[in-house]
Design a protein around this motif. Structure first.
Motif, PDB file in Angstrom:
ATOM      1  N   TYR A 170       8.257  19.288   6.848  1.00 51.71           N
ATOM      2  CA  TYR A 170       7.227  20.114   7.488  1.00 51.71           C
ATOM      3  C   TYR A 170       7.443  21.555   7.023  1.00 51.71           C
ATOM      4  O   TYR A 170       8.540  22.105   7.148  1.00 51.71           O
ATOM      5  N   ILE A 171       6.402  22.169   6.459  1.00 52.21           N
ATOM      6  CA  ILE A 171       6.494  23.523   5.918  1.00 52.21           C
ATOM      7  C   ILE A 171       5.483  24.423   6.618  1.00 52.21           C
ATOM      8  O   ILE A 171       4.278  24.161   6.568  1.00 52.21           O
ATOM      9  N   VAL A 172       5.963  25.460   7.303  1.00 52.34           N
ATOM     10  CA  VAL A 172       5.058  26.439   7.909  1.00 52.34           C
ATOM     11  C   VAL A 172       5.023  27.666   7.007  1.00 52.34           C
ATOM     12  O   VAL A 172       6.059  28.130   6.537  1.00 52.34           O
ATOM     13  N   CYS A 173       3.820  28.163   6.736  1.00 48.00           N
ATOM     14  CA  CYS A 173       3.647  29.236   5.762  1.00 48.00           C
ATOM     15  C   CYS A 173       3.000  30.467   6.358  1.00 48.00           C
ATOM     16  O   CYS A 173       2.066  30.361   7.163  1.00 48.00           O
ATOM     17  N   GLU A 174       3.457  31.620   5.923  1.00 50.46           N
ATOM     18  CA  GLU A 174       2.837  32.883   6.297  1.00 50.46           C
ATOM     19  C   GLU A 174       1.469  32.969   5.625  1.00 50.46           C
ATOM     20  O   GLU A 174       1.294  32.541   4.489  1.00 50.46           O
ATOM     21  N   GLY A 175       0.514  33.560   6.309  1.00 50.78           N
ATOM     22  CA  GLY A 175      -0.823  33.656   5.736  1.00 50.78           C
ATOM     23  C   GLY A 175      -1.506  32.302   5.744  1.00 50.78           C
ATOM     24  O   GLY A 175      -0.944  31.294   6.191  1.00 50.78           O
ATOM     25  N   THR A 176      -2.728  32.277   5.277  1.00 52.62           N
ATOM     26  CA  THR A 176      -3.485  31.023   5.298  1.00 52.62           C
ATOM     27  C   THR A 176      -3.931  30.587   3.909  1.00 52.62           C
ATOM     28  O   THR A 176      -4.606  29.568   3.782  1.00 52.62           O
ATOM     29  N   ALA A 209       7.693  26.172  13.790  1.00 54.93           N
ATOM     30  CA  ALA A 209       8.593  25.223  13.133  1.00 54.93           C
ATOM     31  C   ALA A 209       9.500  24.554  14.153  1.00 54.93           C
ATOM     32  O   ALA A 209       9.767  23.344  14.085  1.00 54.93           O
ATOM     33  N   LYS A 210       9.977  25.338  15.122  1.00 52.90           N
ATOM     34  CA  LYS A 210      10.865  24.820  16.173  1.00 52.90           C
ATOM     35  C   LYS A 210      10.169  23.721  16.979  1.00 52.90           C
ATOM     36  O   LYS A 210      10.796  22.740  17.381  1.00 52.90           O
ATOM     37  N   GLU A 211       8.860  23.871  17.193  1.00 52.29           N
ATOM     38  CA  GLU A 211       8.096  22.874  17.947  1.00 52.29           C
ATOM     39  C   GLU A 211       8.028  21.531  17.226  1.00 52.29           C
ATOM     40  O   GLU A 211       7.807  20.492  17.846  1.00 52.29           O
ATOM     41  N   GLU A 212       8.199  21.582  15.897  1.00 53.09           N
ATOM     42  CA  GLU A 212       8.086  20.350  15.100  1.00 53.09           C
ATOM     43  C   GLU A 212       9.428  19.677  14.855  1.00 53.09           C
ATOM     44  O   GLU A 212       9.483  18.586  14.289  1.00 53.09           O
ATOM     45  N   ILE A 213      10.524  20.324  15.260  1.00 59.95           N
ATOM     46  CA  ILE A 213      11.862  19.783  15.011  1.00 59.95           C
ATOM     47  C   ILE A 213      12.012  18.376  15.581  1.00 59.95           C
ATOM     48  O   ILE A 213      12.628  17.493  14.979  1.00 59.95           O
ATOM     49  N   ASN A 214      11.462  18.147  16.751  1.00 61.01           N
ATOM     50  CA  ASN A 214      11.633  16.850  17.428  1.00 61.01           C
ATOM     51  C   ASN A 214      10.575  15.822  17.046  1.00 61.01           C
ATOM     52  O   ASN A 214      10.482  14.772  17.663  1.00 61.01           O
TER      53      ASN A 214
END
Length: 286
Positions: free
Chosen positions: A17-23, A76-81
């Motif tokens: 899972y990759i969270v990115c700055e900007g869109t 990202a923390k929300e997706e850890i589990n």
């Protein structure tokens, strides 16, 4: 009589899972990497915020997608589990001030970071040259890319994929990122290993190497001994005649055999190698 057929056992993909700055830029870049056949076969990659995420947010009054460093790490923390094998946050320092909290939260929750200072565009620049200029902001890097005719027409807001244009230069960027990390070692020690206080710096290569399967690259100075796993390597001397001649000492610290191939394959066309330093690429089988 029923006939038994042998079925090929399928290896489960590793989920990332990759969270990115900007869109736009970073999201589209990593989506394009994730769509490469070799990568798609190995990894199941989810990139946030996707176009669908943006559409959903636009339909909810008063809601917007927050992609600053702290909020990215929070997402990202929300997706850890959610059973992802790895969770990454991709962001830069350009104009932002709360990186200490973002780095601290990421470390606490096991989130990996692909960070750039001052901007993601410095990672793009490393596809073309070794550069340790401390650009004040992302636009300065974009202007430099255009001035050098490396990448004209680049825009952070453009909804275009930059990866196809950079793809063939990816290995060069990884090598140059390793060079930059080596160049900034003293600065890194001086700021107590707080890489968000450095300019320039990038760890985007860590994520790109992971996805594309590139080996790590280690830079060192001549006569300096580098320890790579159980191997010590020292480049004792470099001479230029009809090509490049190296005198290399390799010391094995364990009773394990390694094979070293193609030591004489460096030709005289490798002008990127400077006389006062050399890149040693060690590919050691597991």
């Amino acid at each position: 009589m029923t006939r038994k057929t042998k079925r090929k056992s399928r290896q489960l993909k590793q989920t990332i899972y990759i969270v990115c700055e900007g869109t736009n830029t970073e999201r589209i870049y990593f989506e394009a990497i994730g769509q490469q056949p070799d990568v798609f076969e190995k990894y199941d990659i989810t990139v946030y915020p996707s176009e669908e995420d943006q559409r959903k947010a636009s339909k909810k009054e008063g809601e917007s997608i927050k992609t600053d460093a702290v909020n990215l790490v929070k997402r990202a923390k929300e997706e850890i589990n959610n059973n992802y094998n790895e969770v990454w946050a991709v962001f830069d320092k350009d104009g932002y001030t709360k990186h200490e909290k973002a780095f601290s939260d990421a470390q606490k929750h096991g989130i990996k970071l692909a960070f750039s200072s001052i901007a993601f565009e410095h990672w793009i620049l490393l596809h073309y040259e070794q550069n340790r200029t401390a650009f004040p902001k992302s636009q300065n890097v974009i202007d430099y890319l255009a001035e050098k005719c490396y990448y004209t027409g680049y825009s952070k807001k453009a909804d275009i994929s930059i990866y196809p244009r950079l793809k063939e230069r990816t290995e060069t960027a990884i090598e140059n990122a390793a060079w930059l990390g080596r160049e900034m070692e003293k600065n890194r020690a001086a700021c107590d290993d707080k890489i968000y206080e450095l300019n320039p710096y990038t760890t985007v290569d860590d994520l790109v190497r992971k996805l594309l399967g590139f080996n790590p690259v280690t830079y060192g100075y001549i006569t300096e001994t580098l320890r790579i796993n159980d191997i010590s390597i020292t480049v004792n001397d470099v001479q230029r005649h009809c090509g490049i001649t190296l005198r290399v000492s390799i010391f094995n610290h364990r009773n394990i055999s390694y094979s070293v191939n193609n030591l004489c394959d460096w030709g005289g066309d490798k002008e990127a190698y400077e006389i006062d330093r050399i890149r040693v690429a060690a590919r050691i089988p597991c």
